[in-house]
Design an enzyme around this catalytic site. Structure first.
Site, PDB file in Angstrom:
ATOM      1  N   ASP A  69      -2.937   7.348   3.897  1.00  0.00           N
ATOM      2  CA  ASP A  69      -2.598   6.024   3.340  1.00  0.00           C
ATOM      3  C   ASP A  69      -3.408   5.703   2.090  1.00  0.00           C
ATOM      4  O   ASP A  69      -2.869   5.290   1.077  1.00  0.00           O
ATOM      5  CB  ASP A  69      -2.657   4.901   4.392  1.00  0.00           C
ATOM      6  CG  ASP A  69      -3.977   4.762   5.125  1.00  0.00           C
ATOM      7  OD1 ASP A  69      -4.874   5.613   4.941  1.00  0.00           O
ATOM      8  OD2 ASP A  69      -4.123   3.779   5.881  1.00  0.00           O
ATOM      9  N   GLY A 164      -9.715   4.501  17.852  1.00  0.00           N
ATOM     10  CA  GLY A 164      -8.720   5.078  16.947  1.00  0.00           C
ATOM     11  C   GLY A 164      -7.324   4.522  17.174  1.00  0.00           C
ATOM     12  O   GLY A 164      -6.344   5.072  16.684  1.00  0.00           O
ATOM     13  N   GLU A 203     -10.747  -6.724   6.429  1.00  0.00           N
ATOM     14  CA  GLU A 203     -11.415  -5.439   6.630  1.00  0.00           C
ATOM     15  C   GLU A 203     -12.073  -4.940   5.349  1.00  0.00           C
ATOM     16  O   GLU A 203     -13.199  -4.462   5.357  1.00  0.00           O
ATOM     17  CB  GLU A 203     -10.410  -4.380   7.117  1.00  0.00           C
ATOM     18  CG  GLU A 203      -9.988  -4.629   8.549  1.00  0.00           C
ATOM     19  CD  GLU A 203      -9.877  -3.345   9.363  1.00  0.00           C
ATOM     20  OE1 GLU A 203     -10.758  -2.492   9.268  1.00  0.00           O
ATOM     21  OE2 GLU A 203      -8.880  -3.226  10.092  1.00  0.00           O
ATOM     22  N   ASP A 215      -2.786   0.586   9.017  1.00  0.00           N
ATOM     23  CA  ASP A 215      -3.009  -0.027  10.329  1.00  0.00           C
ATOM     24  C   ASP A 215      -2.402  -1.426  10.474  1.00  0.00           C
ATOM     25  O   ASP A 215      -1.649  -1.674  11.418  1.00  0.00           O
ATOM     26  CB  ASP A 215      -4.500  -0.025  10.668  1.00  0.00           C
ATOM     27  CG  ASP A 215      -5.026   1.395  10.834  1.00  0.00           C
ATOM     28  OD1 ASP A 215      -4.207   2.325  10.875  1.00  0.00           O
ATOM     29  OD2 ASP A 215      -6.246   1.565  10.922  1.00  0.00           O
TER      30      ASP A 215
HETATM   31  C1  GLA Z   1      -8.236   4.539   9.902  1.00  0.00           C
HETATM   32  C2  GLA Z   1      -7.934   3.660   8.701  1.00  0.00           C
HETATM   33  C3  GLA Z   1      -6.499   3.878   8.227  1.00  0.00           C
HETATM   34  C4  GLA Z   1      -6.201   5.357   8.021  1.00  0.00           C
HETATM   35  C5  GLA Z   1      -6.631   6.185   9.231  1.00  0.00           C
HETATM   36  C6  GLA Z   1      -6.545   7.680   9.008  1.00  0.00           C
HETATM   37  O1  GLA Z   1      -7.476   4.147  10.994  1.00  0.00           O
HETATM   38  O2  GLA Z   1      -8.118   2.305   9.023  1.00  0.00           O
HETATM   39  O3  GLA Z   1      -6.284   3.131   7.041  1.00  0.00           O
HETATM   40  O4  GLA Z   1      -6.816   5.822   6.840  1.00  0.00           O
HETATM   41  O5  GLA Z   1      -7.966   5.889   9.608  1.00  0.00           O
HETATM   42  O6  GLA Z   1      -5.217   8.091   8.871  1.00  0.00           O
END
Ligand code: GLA
Length: 430
Positions: A69, A164, A203, A215
């Site tokens: 992203d 995660g 964030e 996210d």
């Molecule tokens: C975290 C970040 C996202 C993305 C993922 C990896 O969740 O918040 O923006 O970069 O890692 O894909």
């Protein structure tokens, strides 16, 4: 090991036009139980007053587009039917209280302007505690004129924090939704896009994680039975059918927690930027690695620093895999789609170096099970969870085999659960 959980039927969101910007849905039995606990705790902690309203924002799992992203690539996440529950009510005199059933730290303060300015305990910097996320959102709700009085929020739910599964975006989007709903018609013009903006600003601007746009978009804008195709170059978004009856999505929790604000994630973002400027010094020609031709990377690869070359190998191969994944999904070739997840994990392990021995074992165990098409770590890595895709039907056996193999090596049980997609953030009507 907890049994696979298929208990929740996703309620269709009610017609949002009938309810203003905030969709609502009838709560399932599992949600009613969690909501009941939250309401009881709310009464104990915050005392008498008007009954709070209840809100839900899901977590997410990303299937393809790992660490793409913030590199401008496409991502393919979906919301899961676990998330943040929030009991919320307005408060007088600018009073703000934030508490959680999942965390001990609590926040109490007053909004910094107007009549309530005196004695304000409104923080100007993040504290490193969980309530930085809702506070980051409230700061913006206040500047948007949505928070004239004050607010009392109690957080709970069934989404592990720091695993995660995007607990931070879930908390932020849920806060934005709750405040908007409490503000009523004053919050005109809100809805998912504004929740996403407020979550991102919280964030990036307040907590200090240089996260990409995936996210909050996954949390706020997913649809049940679909994967989101979010192109992070221009923010465009499509919903690709991903029927729950044809695919099982399992999530295995390594039990290792990490804090993204602690630095390793921001370091990957900085490395991607450093590689970008090596390959294309002119900011006007490329503002992310997606805009650099992969041939240029291949031509330069042996001349650049070995660590940046590994990072580039992941980004450019993941871009190709993610476009391929979309083609395979469109052609109904789900087993091959799943196989790409395992290639992604290998690249995250070797090139992006964000895996751990626990995550590697969970992937190894998953792909050894009949009926599993592929598996990878999900989220940023450094701990947290893996996701597996497979044919529906064998969930109990798959879960048991993974749990046994993990326990034999690490001496403890991983969490293994199977999820369905989710209809997105909403007010819960009990
Ligand atoms: C975290 C970040 C996202 C993305 C993922 C990896 O969740 O918040 O923006 O970069 O890692 O894909």
């Amino acid at each position: 090991m907890p049994p696979p959980d298929h208990s929740r039927a996703v309620p269709p969101p009610a017609d949002p036009r009938a309810l203003g910007a905030v969709p609502a849905g009838a709560a399932s039995a599992h949600e009613r139980q969690l909501a009941g606990e939250l309401l009881r705790a709310f009464a104990e902690r915050f005392g008498p007053g008007p009954k709070p309203r209840l809100f839900f924002a899901p977590g997410r799992v990303n299937l393809m587009g790992a660490h793409l992203d913030y590199n401008g690539g496409p991502v393919m996440p979906t919301a899961i039917d676990r998330g943040t529950f929030i009991a919320a009510r307005s408060a007088a005199a600018g009073r703000v209280r934030l508490e959680s059933l999942l965390e001990a730290a609590r926040f109490e303060g007053r909004l910094p302007t107007g009549a309530a300015a005196e004695g304000s305990a409104w923080p100007s910097a993040a504290s490193g505690r969980w309530f930085d996320y809702p506070l980051g959102v409230l700061r913006q709700s206040q500047s948007a004129g949505q928070l004239d009085g004050g607010v009392e929020l109690l957080f709970g739910g069934n989404l592990p924090i720091g695993a995660g599964l995007s607990s931070s975006a879930s908390i932020c989007v849920g806060t934005a939704l709750a405040v908007e709903a409490l503000a009523g018609p004053a919050a005109a013009g809100g809805g998912p896009e504004r929740w996403v903006e407020q979550a991102l600003e919280a964030e990036r601007g307040f907590v200090g994680v240089r996260c990409g746009i995936m996210d909050p978009n996954a949390v706020a804008r997913s649809r049940a039975g679909h994967l989101l195709w979010l192109d992070c170059l221009d923010g465009s978004l499509e919903h690709l059918p991903f029927p729950g009856a044809e695919v099982a999505i399992g999530i295995c929790d390594s039990g290792v927690r990490r804090d993204l604000a602690a630095g390793a994630f921001n370091q990957r973002v900085a490395e991607a930027q450093a590689l970008l400027r090596l390959l294309e010094p002119d900011e006007r020609r490329a503002r992310c690695l997606r805009q650099v031709p992969s041939e240029r990377f291949e031509a330069e690869r042996d001349r650049i620093d070995a660590l940046l070359a590994r990072r580039g190998s992941h980004v450019f191969s993941e871009l190709a895999r993610t476009f391929r994944a979309r083609e395979l999904l469109g052609a109904g070739r789900l087993a091959e789609f799943g196989g790409l997840l395992t290639s992604t994990h290998e690249s995250l392990r070797v090139n992006y170096e964000v895996s751990t021995p626990e995550l590697d074992l969970l992937v190894e165990l998953a792909v050894a099970q009949p009926g599993v098409w592929g598996s990878r770590l999900t989220g940023a890595g450094f701990g947290g969870c893996t996701v597996l895709l497979g044919a529906p039907g064998g969930e109990a056996e798959i879960g048991a085999a993974i749990a046994a193999g993990f326990a034999a090596r690490f001496g403890r049980q991983p969490g293994v659960r199977f999820y369905r997609g989710d209809a997105g953030p909403r007010e819960l009507l009990l």
